[in-house]
Design an enzyme around this catalytic site. Sequence first.
Site, mmCIF file in Angstrom:
data_model
loop_
_atom_site.group_PDB
_atom_site.id
_atom_site.type_symbol
_atom_site.label_atom_id
_atom_site.label_comp_id
_atom_site.label_asym_id
_atom_site.label_seq_id
_atom_site.Cartn_x
_atom_site.Cartn_y
_atom_site.Cartn_z
ATOM 1 N N CYS A 115 0.810 -1.221 0.000
ATOM 2 C CA CYS A 115 0.000 0.000 0.000
ATOM 3 C C CYS A 115 0.845 1.274 0.000
ATOM 4 O O CYS A 115 0.336 2.355 -0.306
ATOM 5 C CB CYS A 115 -0.953 -0.003 1.195
ATOM 6 S SG CYS A 115 -2.114 -1.368 1.099
ATOM 7 N N HIS A 260 -3.772 7.183 1.667
ATOM 8 C CA HIS A 260 -4.071 5.818 1.224
ATOM 9 C C HIS A 260 -5.477 5.443 1.675
ATOM 10 O O HIS A 260 -5.915 5.828 2.753
ATOM 11 C CB HIS A 260 -3.034 4.858 1.816
ATOM 12 C CG HIS A 260 -3.360 3.430 1.594
ATOM 13 N ND1 HIS A 260 -3.627 2.926 0.340
ATOM 14 C CD2 HIS A 260 -3.486 2.388 2.458
ATOM 15 C CE1 HIS A 260 -3.900 1.641 0.445
ATOM 16 N NE2 HIS A 260 -3.825 1.287 1.722
ATOM 17 N N ASN A 290 -9.909 -0.828 -1.075
ATOM 18 C CA ASN A 290 -8.461 -0.647 -1.003
ATOM 19 C C ASN A 290 -7.813 -1.308 -2.223
ATOM 20 O O ASN A 290 -7.842 -2.529 -2.352
ATOM 21 C CB ASN A 290 -7.948 -1.270 0.306
ATOM 22 C CG ASN A 290 -6.446 -1.097 0.496
ATOM 23 O OD1 ASN A 290 -5.728 -0.725 -0.423
ATOM 24 N ND2 ASN A 290 -5.977 -1.382 1.705
HETATM 25 O O1 UT7 Z 1 -3.672 -0.837 3.626
HETATM 26 C C1 UT7 Z 1 -3.229 -1.231 4.879
HETATM 27 C C2 UT7 Z 1 -3.892 -2.478 5.172
HETATM 28 N N1 UT7 Z 1 -5.084 -2.549 5.876
HETATM 29 C C3 UT7 Z 1 -5.592 -1.730 6.816
HETATM 30 O O2 UT7 Z 1 -5.167 -0.652 7.053
HETATM 31 C C4 UT7 Z 1 -6.738 -2.265 7.596
HETATM 32 C C5 UT7 Z 1 -6.611 -1.957 9.064
HETATM 33 N N2 UT7 Z 1 -7.621 -2.551 9.900
HETATM 34 C C6 UT7 Z 1 -8.950 -2.314 9.766
HETATM 35 O O3 UT7 Z 1 -9.351 -1.592 8.880
HETATM 36 C C7 UT7 Z 1 -9.900 -2.880 10.789
HETATM 37 O O4 UT7 Z 1 -9.176 -3.473 11.833
HETATM 38 C C8 UT7 Z 1 -10.909 -3.928 10.188
HETATM 39 C C9 UT7 Z 1 -11.900 -3.214 9.277
HETATM 40 C C10 UT7 Z 1 -10.157 -4.998 9.417
HETATM 41 C C11 UT7 Z 1 -11.673 -4.594 11.314
HETATM 42 O O5 UT7 Z 1 -12.340 -3.644 12.114
HETATM 43 P P1 UT7 Z 1 -12.258 -3.731 13.712
HETATM 44 O O6 UT7 Z 1 -13.090 -2.646 14.205
HETATM 45 O O7 UT7 Z 1 -10.795 -3.729 14.100
HETATM 46 O O8 UT7 Z 1 -12.953 -5.124 13.997
HETATM 47 P P2 UT7 Z 1 -12.344 -6.438 14.695
HETATM 48 O O9 UT7 Z 1 -11.244 -7.032 13.862
HETATM 49 O O10 UT7 Z 1 -12.045 -6.148 16.110
HETATM 50 O O11 UT7 Z 1 -13.599 -7.388 14.640
HETATM 51 C C12 UT7 Z 1 -14.755 -7.120 15.384
HETATM 52 C C13 UT7 Z 1 -15.740 -8.240 15.130
HETATM 53 C C14 UT7 Z 1 -15.122 -9.636 15.325
HETATM 54 O O12 UT7 Z 1 -16.113 -10.430 15.918
HETATM 55 P P3 UT7 Z 1 -16.089 -10.714 17.522
HETATM 56 O O13 UT7 Z 1 -14.785 -11.384 17.774
HETATM 57 O O14 UT7 Z 1 -16.199 -9.370 18.160
HETATM 58 O O15 UT7 Z 1 -17.290 -11.577 17.702
HETATM 59 C C15 UT7 Z 1 -14.873 -10.115 13.926
HETATM 60 O O16 UT7 Z 1 -14.909 -11.521 13.803
HETATM 61 O O17 UT7 Z 1 -16.178 -8.205 13.779
HETATM 62 C C16 UT7 Z 1 -16.023 -9.498 13.171
HETATM 63 N N3 UT7 Z 1 -15.754 -9.304 11.748
HETATM 64 C C17 UT7 Z 1 -16.739 -9.181 10.841
HETATM 65 N N4 UT7 Z 1 -18.078 -9.185 10.959
HETATM 66 C C18 UT7 Z 1 -18.795 -9.014 9.838
HETATM 67 C C19 UT7 Z 1 -14.552 -9.224 11.110
HETATM 68 N N5 UT7 Z 1 -14.756 -9.045 9.794
HETATM 69 C C20 UT7 Z 1 -16.087 -9.015 9.600
HETATM 70 C C21 UT7 Z 1 -16.898 -8.845 8.467
HETATM 71 N N6 UT7 Z 1 -18.239 -8.849 8.637
HETATM 72 N N7 UT7 Z 1 -16.388 -8.657 7.236
#
Ligand code: UT7
Length: 333
Positions: A115, A260, A290
């Site tokens: 990225c 980004h 992305n």
């Molecule tokens: O370009 C550089 C690369 N990438 C990034 O910069 C991405 C950086 N990270 C993020 O954007 C965020 O961390 C995410 C969007 C990936 C995730 O958001 P979050 O607020 O950090 O959520 P989380 O990983 O803490 O997940 C919360 C919950 C989990 O369930 P439990 O454990 O609370 O029951 C996940 O399993 O959301 C669940 N979850 C989903 N639910 C529905 C994870 N992905 C999904 C999904 N749909 N697609």
Amino acid sequence: MGARTRIVSTGMFVPRRIVTNKELESYMDTSDEWIQQRSGIKERRWVSPGETTCSMAVAAARQALERANLKADDIDMIVFGALITDYLFPGTGVLLQRELGFSKPVPALDIRNQCSGFVYALSLADAWVRSGQYKRILIVGSEVHSTSLDLTTRGRDVSVLFGDGAGAMIVEACDENSPHIFDSCLHSEGKFAEVLTVTKPSSNDFPRISDKLSLDTAIYPHMDGKLVFKNAVTRMCQVLIELLGRNNMKPSDLNFVVAHQANMRINQMVLSELGIPFEKTHHTLDRYGNTTMATIPITFDEAVQLGKIKRGDLVAFVAFGAGFTWGANLLRF
Ligand code: UT7
């Protein structure tokens, strides 16, 4: 007068196929509401058969050439970047060189900086132009994510975020009295290499490709999203302050920031931390997701076409990605 580097033109391409969050609900346990709330993404584009990393790169590059009224032979260096390439080798840079119809053997360099690829490429192109080695450089980032994502619930944290697309920019030598690129800052921290990664197929496997490989989940991207998120906010703020500071400028001097496009919340936090109003930026994440190295040229291109960025504006590009790698460029457009 020393040579400096100016942005001549940009171009972009995204596939026609729109994949909404609703469509993703039919492949995995996710929801439009979750994706929009957590990332800001509403839809993304996916390639159709026949569209490749190279074909999208060619389309974006042609648009940049046409807008500048240039032909391929007016370019004397290509810098190309992608994660998912047409071939394992050679790199897609030479395929782009072939498809654009150069009559001379201009060099093509492939970089792998995820990225952050675009800020790395622009920094490199600026250094080459300033050194006098090349006068006009084509930079292209192109990415086909959709064919290598885990579209089951297991991969939902990553798969909903990424999209396909390409962005191009042409830069050339100018005198120091013209608006130009001032400076770039680049960083990496390899201790986090496995935090966002695809580890297979690997040179460590004997044989590298086996019958079992298609069942191995390591062929899909894996990410510790929270750790990436936290580091993205911190590092993007730090690198902008570092870059502005060493050029005796402050965040309020900027007319526009092109960040980004990974997560709307990351960019909101970075801008708010630096006291930069949200109107001084533009987002394409909601529609394209992305697209790794393509996000900055795509977003810059759109902002210029919409008249949000004008010639003479002080602009910063900032990115963070797998590696970890991050960086920023500071320029007057
Ligand atoms: O370009 C550089 C690369 N990438 C990034 O910069 C991405 C950086 N990270 C993020 O954007 C965020 O961390 C995410 C969007 C990936 C995730 O958001 P979050 O607020 O950090 O959520 P989380 O990983 O803490 O997940 C919360 C919950 C989990 O369930 P439990 O454990 O609370 O029951 C996940 O399993 O959301 C669940 N979850 C989903 N639910 C529905 C994870 N992905 C999904 C999904 N749909 N697609």
